[in-house]
Design a protein around this motif. Structure first.
Motif, mmCIF file in Angstrom:
data_model
loop_
_atom_site.group_PDB
_atom_site.id
_atom_site.type_symbol
_atom_site.label_atom_id
_atom_site.label_comp_id
_atom_site.label_asym_id
_atom_site.label_seq_id
_atom_site.Cartn_x
_atom_site.Cartn_y
_atom_site.Cartn_z
ATOM 1 N N SER A 20 49.596 41.452 48.362
ATOM 2 C CA SER A 20 48.048 40.372 48.352
ATOM 3 C C SER A 20 47.014 41.436 48.369
ATOM 4 O O SER A 20 47.413 41.954 48.767
ATOM 5 C CB SER A 20 47.847 39.948 49.931
ATOM 6 O OG SER A 20 46.497 39.186 49.856
ATOM 7 N N ASP A 22 43.100 42.296 47.767
ATOM 8 C CA ASP A 22 41.371 41.772 47.433
ATOM 9 C C ASP A 22 40.489 42.221 46.460
ATOM 10 O O ASP A 22 40.095 43.632 46.399
ATOM 11 C CB ASP A 22 41.304 42.490 48.898
ATOM 12 C CG ASP A 22 39.671 41.614 48.761
ATOM 13 O OD1 ASP A 22 38.590 41.848 47.684
ATOM 14 O OD2 ASP A 22 39.160 41.479 49.839
ATOM 15 N N HIS A 24 37.583 42.497 45.776
ATOM 16 C CA HIS A 24 36.978 42.947 46.013
ATOM 17 C C HIS A 24 36.591 44.109 47.194
ATOM 18 O O HIS A 24 35.573 45.430 46.665
ATOM 19 C CB HIS A 24 35.810 41.917 47.114
ATOM 20 C CG HIS A 24 35.400 40.917 46.386
ATOM 21 N ND1 HIS A 24 34.549 40.581 45.021
ATOM 22 C CD2 HIS A 24 35.989 39.078 46.620
ATOM 23 C CE1 HIS A 24 34.661 38.922 44.768
ATOM 24 N NE2 HIS A 24 35.359 39.037 45.670
ATOM 25 N N THR A 25 37.747 44.632 47.320
ATOM 26 C CA THR A 25 37.474 45.938 48.299
ATOM 27 C C THR A 25 38.365 46.348 47.752
ATOM 28 O O THR A 25 38.944 48.342 48.134
ATOM 29 C CB THR A 25 37.866 45.328 50.091
ATOM 30 O OG1 THR A 25 39.180 44.746 49.719
ATOM 31 C CG2 THR A 25 36.416 45.046 50.433
ATOM 32 N N ARG A 118 49.610 37.973 53.625
ATOM 33 C CA ARG A 118 48.399 38.019 54.278
ATOM 34 C C ARG A 118 48.162 38.572 55.037
ATOM 35 O O ARG A 118 46.823 38.187 55.713
ATOM 36 C CB ARG A 118 48.465 36.556 54.112
ATOM 37 C CG ARG A 118 48.841 35.256 52.243
ATOM 38 C CD ARG A 118 47.350 36.074 52.061
ATOM 39 N NE ARG A 118 47.372 35.551 49.767
ATOM 40 C CZ ARG A 118 45.811 35.328 49.874
ATOM 41 N NH1 ARG A 118 44.794 35.882 50.524
ATOM 42 N NH2 ARG A 118 46.089 35.449 48.623
#
Length: 148
Positions: A20, A22, A24-25, A118
């Motif tokens: 998973s 992200d 954005h990060t 997740r």
């Protein structure tokens, strides 16, 4: 490509893995689960990775981590590793190891690993379970068994 989870052959262990990511990060969580030829849970693991460059790299690192884990646990047992990322399978296609095969499946056949990946975002660091699965995946494990 397989659309639902299938039992591995007799005396074979299947490891499903998912990452998973992200965007954005760049934080990544990896989930992996081991099941035997009867579909019974053997072990599960989540790994938290900090600042990975891309989703593809996250999946590749996840497979590497799974192989390291599997080598420690089952050095001579026949293993099937499944990922829901076709590019990862293609990137690792030329690798031949004894007792090992890598295949790609649809996300619908990889739901247990996906749930672990997740859920690891809300856990503190990496986790490992042996013999008894965490409650967050018991329904998905049962679904897979009932639909094989």
């Amino acid at each position: 490509m397989t659309t639902k989870w299938e039992l591995p052959p007799l005396f074979t262990i299947k490891c499903n893995i998912d990452a998973s990511y992200d965007i954005h990060t760049a934080l990544t969580e990896v989930g992996m689960v081991l099941r035997d030829h009867l579909g019974q849970f053997i072990a599960g693991k989540t790994i938290f990775l900090d600042r990975v460059a891309s989703p593809l790299l996250a999946e590749i690192i996840g497979v590497r981590e799974a192989l390291t884990w599997l080598k420690e646990l089952f050095s001579t047992t026949r293993l099937i590793v499944e990922t829901d990322n076709l590019l990862v399978r293609q990137a690792l296609e030329g690798i031949e190891l004894p007792f090992f095969s890598l295949s790609s499946v649809k996300k619908s056949a990889n739901q247990v690993a996906h749930c672990l990946a997740r859920a690891s975002a809300s856990m503190s660091g990496s986790m490992e379970w042996n013999t008894f699965p965490p409650s967050l995946i018991t329904d998905v494990l049962a679904f897979d068994l009932n639909n094989t």
